[in-house]
Design a protein around this motif. Structure first.
Motif, mmCIF file in Angstrom:
data_model
loop_
_atom_site.group_PDB
_atom_site.id
_atom_site.type_symbol
_atom_site.label_atom_id
_atom_site.label_comp_id
_atom_site.label_asym_id
_atom_site.label_seq_id
_atom_site.Cartn_x
_atom_site.Cartn_y
_atom_site.Cartn_z
ATOM 1 N N ALA A 99 10.563 5.268 -36.402
ATOM 2 C CA ALA A 99 10.766 5.074 -37.862
ATOM 3 C C ALA A 99 10.575 6.279 -38.805
ATOM 4 O O ALA A 99 10.721 6.240 -39.830
ATOM 5 C CB ALA A 99 9.364 4.156 -38.516
ATOM 6 N N GLY A 100 10.657 7.360 -38.075
ATOM 7 C CA GLY A 100 10.516 8.717 -38.854
ATOM 8 C C GLY A 100 9.187 9.507 -38.698
ATOM 9 O O GLY A 100 8.483 8.881 -37.668
ATOM 10 N N LEU A 135 -2.768 5.114 -36.414
ATOM 11 C CA LEU A 135 -2.186 3.568 -36.071
ATOM 12 C C LEU A 135 -2.389 3.464 -34.491
ATOM 13 O O LEU A 135 -2.689 2.469 -34.056
ATOM 14 C CB LEU A 135 -0.927 3.637 -36.532
ATOM 15 C CG LEU A 135 -0.543 3.234 -38.015
ATOM 16 C CD1 LEU A 135 0.906 3.200 -38.290
ATOM 17 C CD2 LEU A 135 -1.060 2.174 -38.634
ATOM 18 N N ILE A 136 -1.876 4.658 -33.735
ATOM 19 C CA ILE A 136 -2.220 4.571 -32.319
ATOM 20 C C ILE A 136 -3.403 4.390 -31.980
ATOM 21 O O ILE A 136 -3.946 3.579 -31.142
ATOM 22 C CB ILE A 136 -1.249 5.537 -31.666
ATOM 23 C CG1 ILE A 136 0.223 5.461 -31.933
ATOM 24 C CG2 ILE A 136 -1.691 5.820 -30.406
ATOM 25 C CD1 ILE A 136 0.746 4.438 -31.374
ATOM 26 N N PHE A 168 -3.277 3.506 -16.916
ATOM 27 C CA PHE A 168 -2.032 3.721 -16.736
ATOM 28 C C PHE A 168 -1.550 2.677 -17.855
ATOM 29 O O PHE A 168 -0.521 3.085 -18.416
ATOM 30 C CB PHE A 168 -1.431 3.370 -15.242
ATOM 31 C CG PHE A 168 0.178 3.510 -15.281
ATOM 32 C CD1 PHE A 168 0.607 4.618 -15.552
ATOM 33 C CD2 PHE A 168 1.045 2.362 -15.227
ATOM 34 C CE1 PHE A 168 2.143 4.874 -15.664
ATOM 35 C CE2 PHE A 168 2.307 2.461 -15.130
ATOM 36 C CZ PHE A 168 3.080 3.746 -15.293
ATOM 37 N N HIS A 169 -2.007 1.318 -17.882
ATOM 38 C CA HIS A 169 -1.678 0.346 -18.905
ATOM 39 C C HIS A 169 -1.573 0.958 -20.263
ATOM 40 O O HIS A 169 -0.928 0.788 -21.029
ATOM 41 C CB HIS A 169 -2.482 -0.882 -18.703
ATOM 42 C CG HIS A 169 -2.291 -1.771 -17.737
ATOM 43 N ND1 HIS A 169 -2.736 -1.504 -16.259
ATOM 44 C CD2 HIS A 169 -1.316 -2.823 -17.348
ATOM 45 C CE1 HIS A 169 -2.204 -2.228 -15.367
ATOM 46 N NE2 HIS A 169 -1.523 -3.174 -16.004
ATOM 47 N N ILE A 170 -2.977 1.562 -20.504
ATOM 48 C CA ILE A 170 -3.234 2.125 -21.914
ATOM 49 C C ILE A 170 -2.101 3.154 -22.044
ATOM 50 O O ILE A 170 -1.752 3.470 -23.301
ATOM 51 C CB ILE A 170 -4.646 2.624 -22.170
ATOM 52 C CG1 ILE A 170 -5.383 1.350 -21.730
ATOM 53 C CG2 ILE A 170 -4.873 3.000 -23.214
ATOM 54 C CD1 ILE A 170 -6.702 1.462 -21.910
ATOM 55 N N ALA A 171 -1.771 4.044 -21.359
ATOM 56 C CA ALA A 171 -1.113 5.146 -21.352
ATOM 57 C C ALA A 171 0.281 4.608 -21.771
ATOM 58 O O ALA A 171 1.077 5.289 -22.614
ATOM 59 C CB ALA A 171 -1.079 6.165 -20.133
ATOM 60 N N VAL A 172 0.803 3.819 -21.101
ATOM 61 C CA VAL A 172 2.133 3.150 -21.043
ATOM 62 C C VAL A 172 2.133 2.545 -22.834
ATOM 63 O O VAL A 172 3.160 2.584 -23.257
ATOM 64 C CB VAL A 172 2.548 2.195 -19.956
ATOM 65 C CG1 VAL A 172 3.670 1.019 -20.423
ATOM 66 C CG2 VAL A 172 2.789 2.824 -18.700
ATOM 67 N N MET A 173 1.242 1.632 -22.993
ATOM 68 C CA MET A 173 1.062 1.013 -24.212
ATOM 69 C C MET A 173 1.349 1.984 -25.490
ATOM 70 O O MET A 173 1.849 1.851 -26.356
ATOM 71 C CB MET A 173 -0.183 0.142 -24.293
ATOM 72 C CG MET A 173 -0.220 -0.657 -25.875
ATOM 73 S SD MET A 173 -1.834 -1.245 -25.961
ATOM 74 C CE MET A 173 -3.136 -0.021 -26.009
ATOM 75 N N THR A 174 0.479 3.221 -25.094
ATOM 76 C CA THR A 174 0.527 4.151 -26.253
ATOM 77 C C THR A 174 1.719 4.855 -26.415
ATOM 78 O O THR A 174 2.377 5.218 -27.527
ATOM 79 C CB THR A 174 -0.620 5.381 -25.759
ATOM 80 O OG1 THR A 174 -1.861 4.514 -25.686
ATOM 81 C CG2 THR A 174 -0.620 6.501 -26.840
ATOM 82 N N LEU A 176 6.722 5.763 -29.233
ATOM 83 C CA LEU A 176 8.067 5.728 -29.411
ATOM 84 C C LEU A 176 8.510 4.627 -30.579
ATOM 85 O O LEU A 176 9.391 5.440 -31.296
ATOM 86 C CB LEU A 176 8.516 4.980 -28.243
ATOM 87 C CG LEU A 176 10.037 5.026 -27.735
ATOM 88 C CD1 LEU A 176 10.731 6.440 -27.875
ATOM 89 C CD2 LEU A 176 10.654 4.171 -26.722
ATOM 90 N N LEU A 177 7.844 3.640 -30.722
ATOM 91 C CA LEU A 177 8.452 2.861 -31.771
ATOM 92 C C LEU A 177 8.075 3.331 -33.019
ATOM 93 O O LEU A 177 8.729 3.282 -34.163
ATOM 94 C CB LEU A 177 7.871 1.560 -31.754
ATOM 95 C CG LEU A 177 8.306 0.595 -30.713
ATOM 96 C CD1 LEU A 177 7.291 -0.595 -30.498
ATOM 97 C CD2 LEU A 177 9.479 0.359 -30.605
#
Length: 169
Positions: A126-127, A136-137, A110-116, A121-122
């Motif tokens: 940026a487009g 990058l992810i 779950f931590h990794i899913a939230v970080m991803t 989102l970020l």
């Protein structure tokens, strides 16, 4: 022996393998491996240790001179992000156990899913980045996995996330 303290488990958790006694330092001989596999493994382990130390330094700073709630806060941050146990977390862990939230302090898929999700989102803010976005992810997830202590469920979820990222052209 059954019921005896398992020194192998303790050794893996603490990183202590053993000690060597040498009569004189002049008599000690450094053994080097001529194997490319051993050199690659050694480089990988050194790189992982450097990454973990650097992440710990960036996130938690220097723990000396920090007491009270600030120390507990750093210990909690270390547990949530780096999966580290700190003696300062003992009282906080007890509170999490009483509330049934002890699983929150353990790094999970779950931590990794939230970080991803936050990373996506970020990047999407940026487009449209096309194929750069999943690269990058994936790099972010793989670097995070390299920093964390090995845990099969976490690695399984990390590799699953990197394999499921859509590559658009």
């Amino acid at each position: 022996n059954p019921g005896e303290f398992d020194r192998r488990l303790w050794s893996r958790q603490t990183g202590f393998v053993g000690s060597v006694r040498v009569g004189r330092l002049r008599e000690a001989v450094l053994l080097r491996s001529n194997s490319t596999v051993a050199d690659v493994e050694s480089t990988w382990l050194r790189s992982r240790a450097w990454l973990a130390d650097r992440a710990r330094e960036l996130l938690l700073g220097d723990p000396s001179g920090v007491d009270g709630p600030a120390r507990e806060g750093r210990a909690l941050l270390g547990a949530l992000i780096l999966g580290e146990e700190d003696p300062a977390l003992r009282e906080t862990r007890g509170a999490f156990n009483r509330l049934g939230l002890a699983h929150v302090l353990s790094i999970s898929g779950f931590h990794i899913a939230v970080m991803t999700a936050v990373g996506l989102l970020l990047l999407r803010a940026a487009g449209d980045l096309g194929w750069v976005e999943p690269v990058l992810i994936s790099a972010l997830v793989l670097v995070y996995l390299a920093i964390l202590p090995f845990n099969a469920p976490v690695w399984r979820s990390g590799t699953s996330i990197t394999m499921d990222l859509p590559i658009s052209t």
